[in-house]
Design an enzyme around this catalytic site. Sequence first.
Site, PDB file in Angstrom:
ATOM      1  N   HIS A 195     -17.461 -14.387  40.081  1.00 29.51           N
ATOM      2  CA  HIS A 195     -16.435 -14.551  41.693  1.00 29.51           C
ATOM      3  C   HIS A 195     -15.453 -16.300  41.264  1.00 29.51           C
ATOM      4  CE1 HIS A 195     -14.089 -13.750  45.318  1.00 29.51           C
ATOM      5  NE2 HIS A 195     -14.797 -12.792  44.784  1.00 29.51           N
ATOM      6  N   ASP A 225     -17.889  -5.669  43.479  1.00 25.96           N
ATOM      7  CA  ASP A 225     -17.883  -4.797  42.461  1.00 25.96           C
ATOM      8  C   ASP A 225     -19.024  -4.166  41.891  1.00 25.96           C
ATOM      9  OD1 ASP A 225     -14.975  -4.143  42.778  1.00 25.96           O
ATOM     10  OD2 ASP A 225     -14.105  -6.044  41.666  1.00 25.96           O
TER      11      ASP A 225
HETATM   12  N1  CMC Z   1     -18.859 -11.981  32.376  1.00 24.58           N
HETATM   13  C1  CMC Z   1     -18.809 -13.215  31.214  1.00 24.58           C
HETATM   14  N2  CMC Z   1     -18.847 -14.249  31.763  1.00 24.58           N
HETATM   15  C2  CMC Z   1     -18.111 -15.078  32.638  1.00 24.58           C
HETATM   16  C3  CMC Z   1     -17.862 -13.588  33.806  1.00 24.58           C
HETATM   17  C4  CMC Z   1     -18.377 -12.242  33.483  1.00 24.58           C
HETATM   18  N3  CMC Z   1     -18.350 -10.913  34.074  1.00 24.58           N
HETATM   19  N4  CMC Z   1     -17.593 -14.558  34.709  1.00 24.58           N
HETATM   20  C5  CMC Z   1     -17.025 -15.848  34.416  1.00 24.58           C
HETATM   21  N5  CMC Z   1     -17.326 -15.826  33.368  1.00 24.58           N
HETATM   22  C6  CMC Z   1     -17.800 -16.909  31.923  1.00 24.58           C
HETATM   23  C7  CMC Z   1     -16.657 -17.148  31.734  1.00 24.58           C
HETATM   24  O1  CMC Z   1     -17.180 -16.784  30.661  1.00 24.58           O
HETATM   25  C8  CMC Z   1     -16.622 -18.936  32.054  1.00 24.58           C
HETATM   26  O2  CMC Z   1     -17.102 -19.687  31.091  1.00 24.58           O
HETATM   27  P1  CMC Z   1     -16.570 -20.591  29.557  1.00 24.58           P
HETATM   28  O3  CMC Z   1     -15.595 -21.751  30.484  1.00 24.58           O
HETATM   29  O4  CMC Z   1     -17.699 -20.465  28.921  1.00 24.58           O
HETATM   30  O5  CMC Z   1     -15.089 -19.263  28.850  1.00 24.58           O
HETATM   31  C9  CMC Z   1     -16.222 -19.437  33.348  1.00 24.58           C
HETATM   32  O6  CMC Z   1     -17.541 -18.047  33.489  1.00 24.58           O
HETATM   33  C10 CMC Z   1     -15.516 -19.240  33.719  1.00 24.58           C
HETATM   34  O7  CMC Z   1     -14.726 -18.249  33.982  1.00 24.58           O
HETATM   35  P2  CMC Z   1     -13.021 -17.875  35.111  1.00 24.58           P
HETATM   36  O8  CMC Z   1     -12.815 -17.005  34.042  1.00 24.58           O
HETATM   37  O9  CMC Z   1     -12.490 -19.357  34.274  1.00 24.58           O
HETATM   38  O10 CMC Z   1     -13.948 -18.103  35.989  1.00 24.58           O
HETATM   39  P3  CMC Z   1     -12.520 -17.193  37.323  1.00 24.58           P
HETATM   40  O11 CMC Z   1     -12.836 -17.528  37.733  1.00 24.58           O
HETATM   41  O12 CMC Z   1     -11.313 -17.644  36.174  1.00 24.58           O
HETATM   42  O13 CMC Z   1     -13.017 -15.945  37.460  1.00 24.58           O
HETATM   43  C11 CMC Z   1     -13.224 -13.590  37.556  1.00 24.58           C
HETATM   44  C12 CMC Z   1     -13.111 -15.155  37.869  1.00 24.58           C
HETATM   45  C13 CMC Z   1     -13.712 -12.536  39.150  1.00 24.58           C
HETATM   46  C14 CMC Z   1     -12.056 -13.411  37.107  1.00 24.58           C
HETATM   47  C15 CMC Z   1     -14.200 -13.913  36.389  1.00 24.58           C
HETATM   48  O14 CMC Z   1     -15.813 -13.854  37.017  1.00 24.58           O
HETATM   49  C16 CMC Z   1     -14.484 -12.484  36.028  1.00 24.58           C
HETATM   50  O15 CMC Z   1     -13.862 -11.861  34.984  1.00 24.58           O
HETATM   51  N6  CMC Z   1     -15.457 -11.397  36.437  1.00 24.58           N
HETATM   52  C17 CMC Z   1     -15.583  -9.832  35.768  1.00 24.58           C
HETATM   53  C18 CMC Z   1     -14.081  -8.707  36.357  1.00 24.58           C
HETATM   54  C19 CMC Z   1     -15.209  -8.698  37.768  1.00 24.58           C
HETATM   55  O16 CMC Z   1     -15.927  -8.133  38.262  1.00 24.58           O
HETATM   56  N7  CMC Z   1     -14.034  -8.804  39.149  1.00 24.58           N
HETATM   57  C20 CMC Z   1     -14.044  -8.522  40.299  1.00 24.58           C
HETATM   58  C21 CMC Z   1     -13.810  -9.831  40.899  1.00 24.58           C
HETATM   59  S1  CMC Z   1     -14.877  -9.538  42.447  1.00 24.58           S
HETATM   60  C22 CMC Z   1     -13.870  -8.584  43.463  1.00 24.58           C
HETATM   61  C23 CMC Z   1     -12.108  -8.250  43.173  1.00 24.58           C
HETATM   62  O17 CMC Z   1     -11.593  -9.123  42.963  1.00 24.58           O
HETATM   63  O18 CMC Z   1     -12.391  -6.842  43.336  1.00 24.58           O
END
Ligand code: CMC
Length: 377
Positions: free
Chosen positions: A262, A313
């Site tokens: 998140h 989710d």
């Molecule tokens: N699985 C694997 N690695 C992850 C995940 C994940 N779900 N989430 C973050 N990471 C890793 C990412 O690969 C990165 O690693 P590195 O720096 O080595 O490349 C690091 O954590 C930071 O990721 P980020 O994309 O910069 O983090 P963010 O704050 O932009 O992302 C997020 C937030 C929700 C988009 C992300 O955690 C994600 O893609 N999660 C999966 C999709 C998801 O479950 N979305 C629902 C969000 S909550 C409710 C909603 O909005 O619906």
Amino acid sequence: MGVKAVPQKGLEEVIAASTRLSDVDGKQGRLWYVGYDIHDLAADSTFEEVTYLLHNLRLPTEPELDELAERLVSEREVSPFLEGLMPTLAEQTSPMSMLRTGISAASAYDPDGWDNGPEANERKAVRLIAKTPTLIAMYHRMRTGEVIVPPHPKLPHAANFLYMLSGEEPEQLDAAALDTTLILYADHTMNASTFTARVIASTLSDMFSAITGAIAALKGPLHGGANEEAMKMLEEVGDPANAERYIKEKLGRRERIMGFGHRVYKTEDPRATHLRRLSQEMGKRKGDTRWFDISAEIERVVGQEKGLHPNVDFFAASVYRYLNIPTDLMTPVFALARMVGWTAHVREQYADNRLIRPESEYVGPRDQVYVPIDRRG
Ligand code: CMC
């Protein structure tokens, strides 16, 4: 002109608006609606009461709550125009595309038309909240060739949705479980879809346009689309014994595990606490703990391998599976709950509006010399 600070990619930690609606403490894993702890609301409130709270910034008295509930019931029917459109949508579009188009089309027959005043927008909000479940259920029954079930005049929001979807009045515990998930999904500060809605509203475009944009933003798998992706993953894993290998392989390919991580929460998402419990309870009650067991094992492995926590989710997927909500309707169900937050944010934006118009950091070439087309190449 002085040098301006460039915000982090994805506007991380940028405060884009002031709001009285909800607040998150990502370090402590806490969430409040209008200052009320989400744990208290999830335990003791109802979706209708939370709707009142987010739209009036205070809890209702009993007559006030009854009045809102009655208004919501009276606004459930959709226009003949939408009914006429639905067969094509049911045949040609995915559920979130139907919802995006359906809500946009609903503006054509809204009795308040292009009135963008505060009273008209309060009424539009009630209509949008009331009609969204009807649209989703009507779409589903049409695409599966079943007769449309009109809204039930006596059932509350959550129970009525399950009723319109299945044609049967739901068990009280199932309706209560859905109601809790709707409370948990109702609002969440400056998430991508709410931000989208506020940007659109800030141009003084109408509420239907703002909500249409919000639905489009929610659809993506990094936002609301994650609950459907999480469910597909549970199906692919199929058995808790496969979870460790499946997750390790996925991470090995540098793929994301949907329903984890998140932007704001760096610890347990407080909504996941309730959804995990609901998933476990429902699995036991329905004599089928498989979806909870797979989820729990995935949670263990993702925690061990990446230190990531489940977000709202992840456990919502198994809860909705236990409620017999088809996988591709899980994001629309998120939308029907978030409709409350979106419409409240849009009203809040109108009430103290200034155009949201940030700047960009230009990173392309400068001072290029224009060469006429016949002299290029
Ligand atoms: N699985 C694997 N690695 C992850 C995940 C994940 N779900 N989430 C973050 N990471 C890793 C990412 O690969 C990165 O690693 P590195 O720096 O080595 O490349 C690091 O954590 C930071 O990721 P980020 O994309 O910069 O983090 P963010 O704050 O932009 O992302 C997020 C937030 C929700 C988009 C992300 O955690 C994600 O893609 N999660 C999966 C999709 C998801 O479950 N979305 C629902 C969000 S909550 C409710 C909603 O909005 O619906």
